[in-house]
Design a protein around this motif. Sequence first.
Motif, mmCIF file in Angstrom:
data_model
loop_
_atom_site.group_PDB
_atom_site.id
_atom_site.type_symbol
_atom_site.label_atom_id
_atom_site.label_comp_id
_atom_site.label_asym_id
_atom_site.label_seq_id
_atom_site.Cartn_x
_atom_site.Cartn_y
_atom_site.Cartn_z
ATOM 1 N N ASN A 1 0.843 -1.186 0.000
ATOM 2 C CA ASN A 1 0.000 0.000 0.000
ATOM 3 C C ASN A 1 0.888 1.248 0.000
ATOM 4 O O ASN A 1 1.737 1.419 0.867
ATOM 5 C CB ASN A 1 -0.869 -0.034 1.256
ATOM 6 N N ASP A 2 0.677 2.091 -0.985
ATOM 7 C CA ASP A 2 1.556 3.250 -1.145
ATOM 8 C C ASP A 2 1.184 4.404 -0.216
ATOM 9 O O ASP A 2 1.869 5.411 -0.140
ATOM 10 C CB ASP A 2 1.504 3.725 -2.606
ATOM 11 N N ASN A 3 0.089 4.265 0.492
ATOM 12 C CA ASN A 3 -0.386 5.382 1.305
ATOM 13 C C ASN A 3 0.311 5.518 2.648
ATOM 14 O O ASN A 3 0.246 6.555 3.280
ATOM 15 C CB ASN A 3 -1.894 5.256 1.542
ATOM 16 N N SER A 4 0.948 4.450 3.102
ATOM 17 C CA SER A 4 1.697 4.613 4.341
ATOM 18 C C SER A 4 3.124 4.154 4.128
ATOM 19 O O SER A 4 3.415 3.331 3.264
ATOM 20 C CB SER A 4 1.030 3.856 5.485
ATOM 21 N N ARG A 5 3.984 4.702 4.948
ATOM 22 C CA ARG A 5 5.404 4.468 4.764
ATOM 23 C C ARG A 5 5.854 3.290 5.614
ATOM 24 O O ARG A 5 5.146 2.851 6.508
ATOM 25 C CB ARG A 5 6.146 5.752 5.106
ATOM 26 N N PRO A 6 7.049 2.770 5.305
ATOM 27 C CA PRO A 6 7.496 1.551 5.984
ATOM 28 C C PRO A 6 7.454 1.647 7.514
ATOM 29 O O PRO A 6 6.973 0.725 8.172
ATOM 30 C CB PRO A 6 8.932 1.392 5.490
#
Length: 492
Positions: free
Chosen positions: A341-346
């Motif tokens: 999911n690109d909406n939250s970062r690692p």
Amino acid sequence: MSKELTTRAEDYSQWYNDLVLKSGLADHSSVRGCMVIKPYGFALWENMRDQLDKMFKETGHVNAYFPLFVPKSLFEAEEKNAEGFAKECAIVTHYRLKADPNNKGKLMVDPDAKLEEELIIRPTSEAIIWNTYKGWIQSYRDLPILINQWANVVRWEMRTRLFLRTAEFLWQEGHTAHATKQEAVEETERMLDVYADFVEEYMAVPVIKGIKTPNERFAGAEETYCIEAMMQDGKALQAGTSHFLGQNFAKAFDVKFSDKNNTLDYVWATSWGVSTRLIGALIMAHSDDQGLIMPPKIAPIQVVIVPVYKGEESKAVIDEKAQGIINELKALGIRVKYDNNDNSRPGWKFAEYELKGVPVRIALGLRDIENNVVELARRDTKEKKSQSMDGLAAYVNQLLADIQQQMYDKAVAFQTEHTTACDSWDEFVKLLDEKGGFVSAHWDGTAETEEKIKEQTKATIRCIPLNNVQESGSCILTGKPSTQRVLFARAY
RNA sequence: CGGGAUGUAGCGUAGCCCGGUUAUCGCGCCUGGUUUGGGACCAGGAGGUCGCAAGUUCGAAUCUUGCCAUCCCGACCA
């Protein structure tokens, strides 16, 4: 951040509540005392349920379903059972609503739709089931009946807690009928073993098998067997019960069978159950201030893969590499989630999956791919290391097994450390106040003494362990002679 | 069910004692952009029956009463 938990040291109860809500296991509902089990919590329950169901079937049981409603006349047939549950029953008295003439747009109970006989919403199903069994059993050839049902029940509790005690809860209840007392007792013990095996092997929670004192016995049972678990705050939790019901229900519902000699006798019965309460046990036995810690065998997600990338281009490379790993893991039957999911970062994802207790996390970036490695982190120890991609799936598979074992070992060590033998009253009180856990002490065997100890210390006799060592001693409170120690604890 | 506390946007909160324009702030959310190896940043934006219902008042988030829910402590309990 809003997702931060109260720590266990600050406020254990608050920590538990925060954890259940923030990890996404369950929510409060707008119905008093009832919760919504959210998808993550239900996935956990499904894993527990499926495994138990398998174990029930392996021991010869079949599933069936009986009604939610129990006519009052049936409910009250077994007097002790009825009396035991009477105070916490929900009752259906009407079957229709109608428009309220005095309150436009609102509904009211139609007074003309009162039921002839009230229906009790089952707090447990012995009554309706034994009423049914009466029609099924005539001969020893009809026995045994080994039925389980997965169901919801309602017990109108005054004070509720998510999973530990809710007004409605999910459980399974086994109800068996046998030709002989011995067979029924064996069944009772067999199912206690099934429960203990499940809780220890799959939930990684060690339990003490034992029998309840008459005071703590299930209403209507001759003998109640139980498994008791120890929570991190030193309180005990009854994780499952198995009851030898004797001929009580057969007599109440007139269920007789003819044996080979054509002699009529009442049927022997057992019942046994575990509920969504087990989820509460799981949480309180293992989790920490960062969140849940799921035992791999029943974790909804066993491995989560988090990609670390810069830009679409590197993401595509990582996606492809990750897919290979996913395929290998799935081939070994591992439940894996790829969170690209690109909406939250690692960093956010790391914290989130720690909160959810996912046993193993794999982080995968370009740097790793260049070096043919992944970053592997385990939830239970927080240990993080670089691991070669060669043979990764097999490595992870073994790691999951190791985590399962180590979680169990850790819980066993805790339980052992928090089980204390004690022979003096002053020390007994001090232990309960300061250390908690199980206190193994002599008891004179009377309900009066048990009651007095409860009044003075809030501790109850959790169980008389099976295969208990017989030794002479004197009661912790009264000093009267005793033949064995029993386990005391404050309990949920 | 008894005692205590709390209830303001999805979450956490200020305001309430001492009633008075358009209810504060942070996180989250939406849009655009820059980002991505431990809970990102900038700019713009949306979102409120102030738990619910009555009452007092010209006027109630604020005062009164009742109810509901949650938490803590008891009694009860898987």
